[in-house]
Design an enzyme around this catalytic site. Structure first.
Site, PDB file in Angstrom:
ATOM      1  CG  ASP A 103      -2.314   0.414   1.003  1.00 37.99           C
ATOM      2  OD1 ASP A 103      -2.249   1.356   0.334  1.00 37.99           O
ATOM      3  OD2 ASP A 103      -3.333  -0.095   0.946  1.00 37.99           O
ATOM      4  CG  ASP A 211      -4.438   5.330   0.976  1.00 36.37           C
ATOM      5  OD1 ASP A 211      -5.236   4.573   1.242  1.00 36.37           O
ATOM      6  OD2 ASP A 211      -4.153   6.818   1.514  1.00 36.37           O
ATOM      7  CD  GLU A 268      -8.637   4.571  -1.258  1.00 32.41           C
ATOM      8  OE1 GLU A 268      -9.754   4.089  -0.513  1.00 32.41           O
ATOM      9  OE2 GLU A 268      -8.097   5.958  -1.378  1.00 32.41           O
ATOM     10  CG  HIS A 345      -8.970  -1.362   3.939  1.00 31.25           C
ATOM     11  ND1 HIS A 345      -8.977  -1.661   2.973  1.00 31.25           N
ATOM     12  CD2 HIS A 345      -8.165  -0.544   4.303  1.00 31.25           C
ATOM     13  CE1 HIS A 345      -8.323  -0.500   2.061  1.00 31.25           C
ATOM     14  NE2 HIS A 345      -8.309   0.530   4.315  1.00 31.25           N
ATOM     15  CG  ASP A 346     -11.483   1.834   3.412  1.00 28.17           C
ATOM     16  OD1 ASP A 346     -10.545   1.133   4.636  1.00 28.17           O
ATOM     17  OD2 ASP A 346     -10.674   2.023   2.515  1.00 28.17           O
TER      18      ASP A 346
END
Ligand code: TEU
Ligand code: CA
Length: 600
Positions: A103, A211, A268, A345-346
């Site tokens: 990430d 990210d 993202e 994960h969100d």
């Protein structure tokens, strides 16, 4: 339906498995997942048929936002392990023929990063402008005010934090402890590339999930966001601060480095409803990113100005279809590439959000969603636990205190402040929304063995006879029913289905991975039907999915809808199903999904 030249690439056909280090597997019994734990499960991961892993932040961090607040890019969060453990993980992943992505969190750092400590030390610090500092504004009555009305992503407060010592505000689009880096400064950018990217590329990582990839460049006039939430002081501002003027210049610069290593990227991409803008990030000729995560599907059912301001299942099937259309359409007639995912994960668990997670239906629901995701074009992502059909923690037996994520806990706090800590009705409404949508659901420790203590999260330590600590987050109340061990040898399990489904997708890559998508009967609220067509129309498939807990009859689409000339006959052959018993041809069982090939 015309497909233009679509280059084949290993990463386009790949299934990528996402790992959240804290919650995946604990090797030493301290109740926190770790790198040796991940390494110990690589054979399991490979056995699913995936080609790469993406590991969420494992860097040195005070963990205000679970590692998305990085204090040092070049070290590992000690409870997860050491640099040496990372080297082992990289080596062992490669040894199994898989790639590894990390990430890349470079919009902001932790306030504990040496760069920020130096930046905040004084106005004359050489690193002062590595972050974004602004003087206060003053109201007519002389009251100090932040530079603009932007709302932070967590809680409801301003993105600006006042620094007493140096008498200026700094910008943080996320938590107060996550100051935004100033990308306008070329020296800052160079340091970011060296520390966050090259350091790890030199150690053999194959790519990055990037990210918040569209937030680095900010409009330098920092305008107020339009007022869309009149009752609040701060306003949702994503559409103002995302996709800023120099975004593509910065990505080109990054791409020069990444392409030297042949590294792949998936960015993202929140707050980008304009498809032309999305395509600019992922068109091959633009050389920016290989792919992005759009938010259309995972945002379905969210409240309009605040995600938790909604009720459970506040969506209809046409909303899902419209969202999928958004992400599938960007490759139609373009040289862009897309992704297929429904969890990360969100996000809360998809079975609970989009199907029915009661014991009667959750296995079928998980298989249905696996089929939908695996029949959509683009690179596929699977989030840990999705492969065993994990569901949200229930309301009963998993109270609000168990929710540890900054996003949900700050929201719950806000509701208490706004309505009073004894306002049962409002607190219960907030809890219902959290039970449905909180990020916590994705972060509950994986249950490896339902019969072992704490769902077997620390099974290696238990086997070694150690006294293991309770996991950092309370285990799932259903760990006894939904766990890996009980599914490994069960041919009817969600896990067994995922393995078959991924193999099927690979076998039919021309149509399922690379094909063009066309939704049919978009207004049907119960059944989802879409056609996939390979390049040149050489192969076609029809996917039929019953999204309800009742049986549904369905009618085969006309030849024209299936991509043939009017009057031609189109033959459907069922080649894959979520249910073993074939059932009636024109009737779908609850949450049944089928794949047909189409021939003339
Ligand atoms: O997420 C950024 C993002 O835009 C959201 O999905 C965010 O989680 C949401 O607005 C909260 O409701 C990324 C990471 O995936 C997330 O885990 C981090 O918290 C965030 O960036 C900050 O680094
Ligand atoms: Ca551990």
């Amino acid at each position: 339906m015309t497909v233009i030249g679509r280059d084949k690439k290993w990463w386009k056909e790949a299934a990528i498995y996402q790992i959240y280090p804290a919650s995946f597997c604990d090797s030493n019994g301290d109740g926190i997942g770790d790198l040796p734990g991940i390494t110990s499960k690589l054979d399991y991961i490979a056995s699913l048929g995936v080609n790469a892993i993406w590991v969420c932040p494992m860097y040195d961090s005070p963990q205000i936002d679970m590692g998305y607040d990085i204090a040092n890019y070049e070290d590992v969060y000690r409870p997860y392990g050491t640099l040496e453990d990372m080297e082992t993980l990289i080596k062992e992943t490669h040894a199994r023929g898989m790639r590894i992505m990390l990430d890349l969190v470079i919009n902001h750092t932790s306030d504990q990063h040496a760069w920020f400590k130096e930046s905040r030390s004084s106005k004359d610090s050489p690193k002062r402008d590595w972050y974004i500092w602004k003087p206060a504004k003053y109201s007519e009555t002389g009251e100090r005010m932040p530079p603009n009305n932007w709302r932070s992503n967590f809680g409801g407060n301003s993105v600006w934090e006042w620094d007493e010592a140096t008498q200026e505000y700094y910008l943080h689009l996320f938590a107060v402890e996550q100051p935004d880096l100033n990308w306008e400064n070329p020296a800052t950018r160079k340091a970011i590339y060296a520390s966050a990217m090259e350091f790890w590329l030199d150690r053999g990582v194959d790519g990055f999930r990037v990210d918040t990839v569209n937030m680095y460049s900010k409009r330098q006039d920092y305008p107020d966001a339009p007022i869309t939430d009149p009752k609040a002081v701060t306003q949702p501002a994503g559409l103002v601060y995302c996709n800023g003027p120099r975004m593509h210049e910065f990505l080109s610069e990054m791409n020069e480095i990444l392409s030297r290593y042949g590294a792949i990227t998936v960015g993202e991409l929140p707050c980008t409803p304009d498809m032309a803008k999305v395509i600019k990030y992922v068109s091959a000729k633009e050389k920016q990113l290989d792919m992005v995560f759009q938010f259309d599907l995972v945002d379905v059912g969210f409240g309009k100005t605040e995600k938790f301001e909604t009720t459970p299942r506040n969506w209809t099937l046409p909303d899902i279809k419209a969202a999928v259309e958004m992400t599938q359409s960007i490759i139609r007639g373009t040289d862009a590439w897309t992704t297929s995912f429904i969890e990360n994960h969100d996000q809360a668990r998809s079975v609970s959000r989009f199907t029915d997670d009661s014991p009667e239906f959750r296995v079928a629901g998980a298989k249905l969603l696996a089929m939908m995701e695996s029949c959509l074009s683009g690179t596929q992502y699977i989030y840990q636990g999705q492969e065993i059909g994990c569901v949200n923690t229930p309301k009963v037996g998993y109270p609000p205190e168990n929710y540890l994520d900054i996003d949900s806990s700050q929201y719950y706090q806000l509701v208490k402040e706004r309505f009073g800590a004894d306002n049962k009705e409002e607190l219960d409404r907030a809890f219902s929304a959290m039970q449905h949508l909180a990020r916590d659901h994705a972060r509950v420790p994986i249950a490896w063995d339902g019969k072992a203590k704490y769902g077997g999260f620390s099974e290696a330590a238990i086997k070694a006879g150690k006294d293991v600590a309770e996991p950092w987050m309370k285990p799932h109340p259903f760990a006894g029913e939904i766990n890996v061990a009980s599914q490994l040898d069960d041919p009817n399990s969600v896990l067994a289905f995922w393995r078959k489904m991924l193999a099927f997708r690979k076998e039919h890559a021309a149509v399922l991975v690379y094909g063009d998508y066309k939704g049919l009967q978009d207004n049907n609220k119960d059944t989802y039907m879409f056609v996939k067509e390979a390049q040149g129309g050489s192969q076609r498939a029809l996917i039929v999915l019953n999204f309800t807990k009742e049986p549904q009859t369905w009618t085969a689409p006309s030849a024209a809808e299936l991509g043939f000339q009017e009057g031609d006959s189109a033959k459907l052959t069922r080649v894959f199903s979520t249910h073993d018993d074939r059932g009636e041809e024109q009737q779908l069982q609850p949450f049944e999904g089928r794949v047909f090939t189409i021939s003339s």
